[in-house]
Design a protein around this motif. Structure first.
Motif, mmCIF file in Angstrom:
data_model
loop_
_atom_site.group_PDB
_atom_site.id
_atom_site.type_symbol
_atom_site.label_atom_id
_atom_site.label_comp_id
_atom_site.label_asym_id
_atom_site.label_seq_id
_atom_site.Cartn_x
_atom_site.Cartn_y
_atom_site.Cartn_z
ATOM 1 N N MET A 1 16.536 40.346 -17.716
ATOM 2 C CA MET A 1 16.402 39.732 -19.039
ATOM 3 C C MET A 1 16.378 38.216 -18.901
ATOM 4 O O MET A 1 17.250 37.626 -18.271
ATOM 5 N N LEU A 2 15.342 37.592 -19.454
ATOM 6 C CA LEU A 2 15.279 36.139 -19.508
ATOM 7 C C LEU A 2 15.637 35.724 -20.931
ATOM 8 O O LEU A 2 14.827 35.824 -21.847
ATOM 9 N N GLU A 3 16.876 35.293 -21.106
ATOM 10 C CA GLU A 3 17.373 34.940 -22.433
ATOM 11 C C GLU A 3 17.083 33.482 -22.741
ATOM 12 O O GLU A 3 17.269 32.608 -21.898
ATOM 13 N N PHE A 4 16.677 33.231 -23.988
ATOM 14 C CA PHE A 4 16.426 31.871 -24.435
ATOM 15 C C PHE A 4 17.620 31.385 -25.261
ATOM 16 O O PHE A 4 18.416 32.193 -25.749
ATOM 17 N N PRO A 5 17.768 30.068 -25.426
ATOM 18 C CA PRO A 5 18.909 29.540 -26.189
ATOM 19 C C PRO A 5 18.957 30.107 -27.606
ATOM 20 O O PRO A 5 17.921 30.435 -28.198
ATOM 21 N N ASP A 6 20.155 30.178 -28.161
ATOM 22 C CA ASP A 6 20.346 30.787 -29.478
ATOM 23 C C ASP A 6 19.520 30.115 -30.571
ATOM 24 O O ASP A 6 19.048 30.781 -31.492
ATOM 25 N N GLN A 7 19.353 28.810 -30.504
ATOM 26 C CA GLN A 7 18.645 28.078 -31.549
ATOM 27 C C GLN A 7 17.163 27.870 -31.219
ATOM 28 O O GLN A 7 16.485 27.105 -31.904
ATOM 29 N N PHE A 8 16.670 28.543 -30.185
ATOM 30 C CA PHE A 8 15.268 28.407 -29.811
ATOM 31 C C PHE A 8 14.381 28.874 -30.965
ATOM 32 O O PHE A 8 14.647 29.900 -31.593
ATOM 33 N N LEU A 9 13.324 28.101 -31.255
ATOM 34 C CA LEU A 9 12.475 28.364 -32.411
ATOM 35 C C LEU A 9 11.181 29.042 -31.967
ATOM 36 O O LEU A 9 10.414 28.497 -31.168
ATOM 37 N N TRP A 10 10.937 30.252 -32.494
ATOM 38 C CA TRP A 10 9.748 31.029 -32.148
ATOM 39 C C TRP A 10 8.760 30.988 -33.299
ATOM 40 O O TRP A 10 9.107 31.259 -34.441
ATOM 41 N N GLY A 11 7.492 30.672 -32.989
ATOM 42 C CA GLY A 11 6.512 30.649 -34.062
ATOM 43 C C GLY A 11 5.087 30.662 -33.554
ATOM 44 O O GLY A 11 4.816 30.997 -32.400
ATOM 45 N N SER A 12 4.177 30.310 -34.439
ATOM 46 C CA SER A 12 2.755 30.243 -34.101
ATOM 47 C C SER A 12 2.158 29.056 -34.836
ATOM 48 O O SER A 12 2.765 28.480 -35.734
ATOM 49 N N ALA A 13 0.918 28.707 -34.449
ATOM 50 C CA ALA A 13 0.302 27.486 -34.958
ATOM 51 C C ALA A 13 -1.128 27.742 -35.406
ATOM 52 O O ALA A 13 -1.809 28.640 -34.914
ATOM 53 N N VAL A 14 -1.583 26.905 -36.343
ATOM 54 C CA VAL A 14 -2.967 26.902 -36.826
ATOM 55 C C VAL A 14 -3.304 25.476 -37.249
ATOM 56 O O VAL A 14 -2.436 24.606 -37.285
ATOM 57 N N SER A 15 -4.569 25.234 -37.597
ATOM 58 C CA SER A 15 -4.935 23.969 -38.241
ATOM 59 C C SER A 15 -5.738 24.285 -39.496
ATOM 60 O O SER A 15 -6.425 25.310 -39.574
ATOM 61 N N GLY A 16 -5.653 23.371 -40.472
ATOM 62 C CA GLY A 16 -6.252 23.620 -41.773
ATOM 63 C C GLY A 16 -7.743 23.889 -41.731
ATOM 64 O O GLY A 16 -8.218 24.907 -42.242
ATOM 65 N N HIS A 17 -8.507 22.987 -41.134
ATOM 66 C CA HIS A 17 -9.958 23.138 -41.150
ATOM 67 C C HIS A 17 -10.390 24.422 -40.444
ATOM 68 O O HIS A 17 -11.402 25.022 -40.823
ATOM 69 N N GLN A 18 -9.628 24.853 -39.463
ATOM 70 C CA GLN A 18 -10.032 25.994 -38.645
ATOM 71 C C GLN A 18 -9.775 27.347 -39.302
ATOM 72 O O GLN A 18 -10.372 28.343 -38.895
ATOM 73 N N ILE A 19 -8.888 27.407 -40.292
ATOM 74 C CA ILE A 19 -8.613 28.702 -40.915
ATOM 75 C C ILE A 19 -8.765 28.706 -42.429
ATOM 76 O O ILE A 19 -9.010 29.750 -43.021
ATOM 77 N N ASP A 20 -8.624 27.539 -43.077
ATOM 78 C CA ASP A 20 -8.616 27.519 -44.544
ATOM 79 C C ASP A 20 -9.979 27.826 -45.143
ATOM 80 O O ASP A 20 -10.107 28.577 -46.111
ATOM 81 N N GLY A 21 -11.021 27.185 -44.579
ATOM 82 C CA GLY A 21 -12.355 27.291 -45.152
ATOM 83 C C GLY A 21 -12.565 26.325 -46.307
ATOM 84 O O GLY A 21 -11.610 25.832 -46.922
ATOM 85 N N GLY A 22 -13.833 26.021 -46.592
ATOM 86 C CA GLY A 22 -14.181 25.231 -47.763
ATOM 87 C C GLY A 22 -13.702 23.798 -47.763
ATOM 88 O O GLY A 22 -13.492 23.224 -48.833
ATOM 89 N N ASN A 23 -13.586 23.191 -46.592
ATOM 90 C CA ASN A 23 -13.093 21.803 -46.505
ATOM 91 C C ASN A 23 -14.255 20.839 -46.747
ATOM 92 O O ASN A 23 -14.646 20.050 -45.875
ATOM 93 N N LYS A 24 -14.811 20.881 -47.949
ATOM 94 C CA LYS A 24 -16.122 20.312 -48.249
ATOM 95 C C LYS A 24 -16.166 18.784 -48.282
ATOM 96 O O LYS A 24 -17.246 18.196 -48.200
ATOM 97 N N HIS A 25 -15.019 18.151 -48.424
ATOM 98 C CA HIS A 25 -15.011 16.688 -48.506
ATOM 99 C C HIS A 25 -14.708 16.044 -47.154
ATOM 100 O O HIS A 25 -14.418 14.848 -47.096
ATOM 101 N N SER A 26 -14.804 16.814 -46.085
ATOM 102 C CA SER A 26 -14.449 16.311 -44.749
ATOM 103 C C SER A 26 -15.677 15.901 -43.944
ATOM 104 O O SER A 26 -16.795 16.356 -44.193
ATOM 105 N N ASP A 27 -15.436 15.065 -42.936
ATOM 106 C CA ASP A 27 -16.527 14.654 -42.047
ATOM 107 C C ASP A 27 -17.048 15.826 -41.227
ATOM 108 O O ASP A 27 -18.246 15.939 -40.964
#
Length: 423
Positions: A1-27
């Motif tokens: 077992m490889l245990e991580f610290p108790d307060q270790f934060l697990w998550g995932s990431a995205v960016s707005g333009h890449q998933i939101d769609g319709g970013n019509k006022h952008s370059d």
């Protein structure tokens, strides 16, 4: 077992333009429409309208944190005009995450600019710095109560190089002078954003998300090997060391010019590392356009992803060690992932990279969290929807854009549940 610290934060990431769609006022939106060979982001995976559904998935998958981005072009579609509907929509998105107990890492700039900024010569124009800071102050005042972590700029050197040296990204310049202007102004923008966030929230944790490919000379003999090593030293300086040194010292690296930036020195509370792959350039007379280097050379026995990027987990530990030695600040892995359409390699990729992160922790380096890239399949800047990074699969040709968690998503959920990797 490889245990991580108790307060270790697990998550995932995205960016707005890449998933939101319709970013019509952008370059980027305007550039997509004006460039024949460029894929269109369109509605992407329509996260903008389906965020509740996606947040339910995040909660069901056990994610403790979510890194996503505010789009400047949505907040301020025209200079000096802040869109109240977009502001309230973002507030609902943030509140939705908070209601589910999901901590927020908020990115303020992920490459994309409002079109009106692009039309005034983008980051080459020093006025853009003050305009960006006006946007940042507005966002911070509106949303200061929500984020646990703040990212001022995502991979600034990637945007600067691809937009001003290689010409792959908008504004498609090939100008060293423009590159230096852009980097200087982005450093000023980061320093100002760091100050503003702390001014409104003294206890905030603010950082940068920097791209750190692991660069290693191929190892040819004789003059070819010497040239490979020299090229790697120069490449490291250009891609990340010059920026890091500027932030660490508060003075522009000579690559960018001369002078100091008020408030730049030490302007990070944590280091954000985006790590994906290793590059081992090999000397080749056949590659004059890339400085006589074969940038795609892969050593025997090394696996690759769908981009043909080398899968080299040891690189993430070495990068952590290097960044820690430079800054002595806590570290978050703000992006780490793999283009893997069949999901045949992603599970092993996650486990092997987490094992290296765990080793860095055992060696005394404070790595406080991990954000997998990405939560969901997204629009890739030059490849459209061909490359699949998501823990959650979405077919862009499916009119319903149905979400399907991949097997690797379930594996990652079990890792989060166990706060580590079981035997």
């Amino acid at each position: 077992m490889l245990e991580f610290p108790d307060q270790f934060l697990w998550g995932s990431a995205v960016s707005g333009h890449q998933i939101d769609g319709g970013n019509k006022h952008s370059d980027w939106w305007h550039w997509e429409l004006a460039t024949d060979s460029q894929p269109l982001s369109g509605k992407a995976v329509d996260h903008w309208n389906r965020f509740e559904e996606d947040h339910e998935l995040l909660e069901a998958m056990g994610h403790q944190a979510f890194r996503f981005g505010i789009e400047w072009a949505r907040i301020e579609p025209r200079r000096g005009e802040f869109d109240p509907e977009a502001v309230e929509h973002y507030r609902r998105m943030l509140q939705s995450l908070r209601d589910r107990g999901i901590k927020i890492c908020l990115t303020l700039h992920h490459w994309v600019l409002p079109q009106w900024v692009a039309e005034q010569n983008d980051w080459c124009n020093p006025d853009t710095v003050d305009q960006f800071l006006s946007y940042v102050e507005f966002v911070v005042q509106e949303f200061v109560a929500f984020p646990e972590l703040w990212i001022t700029l995502n991979e600034p050197m990637v945007a600067a190089l691809a937009g001003n040296i290689s010409g792959d990204f908008p504004p498609q310049r090939r100008s060293l002078k423009a590159f230096r202007q852009v980097t200087r102004n982005m450093l000023r923008a980061h320093a100002g954003a760091y100050r503003l966030i702390h001014q409104h929230c003294p206890g905030a944790r603010v950082g940068l998300a920097m791209a750190y490919p692991y660069l290693q000379a191929w190892g040819s003999r004789g003059l070819a090997g010497w040239y490979e090593r020299l090229a790697m030293r120069i490449s490291k300086t250009v891609i990340f060391q010059a920026w890091d040194r500027s932030v660490h010292t508060g003075r522009f690296h000579p690559l960018f010019g001369r002078g100091a930036v008020n408030g730049l020195r030490g302007s990070i509370d944590f280091c954000g590392i985006n790590y994906y792959f290793r590059v081992t350039p090999r000397f080749s007379w056949r590659r004059p356009r890339t400085g006589f280097l074969d940038l795609d050379a892969v050593p025997e026995g090394i696996d690759t992803n769908d981009f043909k990027w080398q899968i080299w987990p040891e690189g993430i530990r070495r990068t952590i060690e290097d960044v820690w030695a430079r800054f002595k600040k806590p570290i978050f892995i703000t992006e780490n992932g793999i283009a893997d359409k069949d999901d045949s390699k992603r599970g092993r990729y996650i486990v092997e990279h987490l094992r290296q992160i765990h080793q860095a922790q055992q060696n005394g380096i404070p790595v406080d969290g991990y954000f997998h890239w990405s939560f969901i399949d997204n629009f890739e800047w030059k490849e459209g929807f061909e490359m699949k990074f998501g823990l959650v699969e979405v077919d862009p040709d499916d009119e319903n854009l149905t979400r399907h968690p991949r097997p690797s998503a379930k594996l990652y959920s079990r890792i989060i549940q166990n706060n580590g990797i079981t035997a």
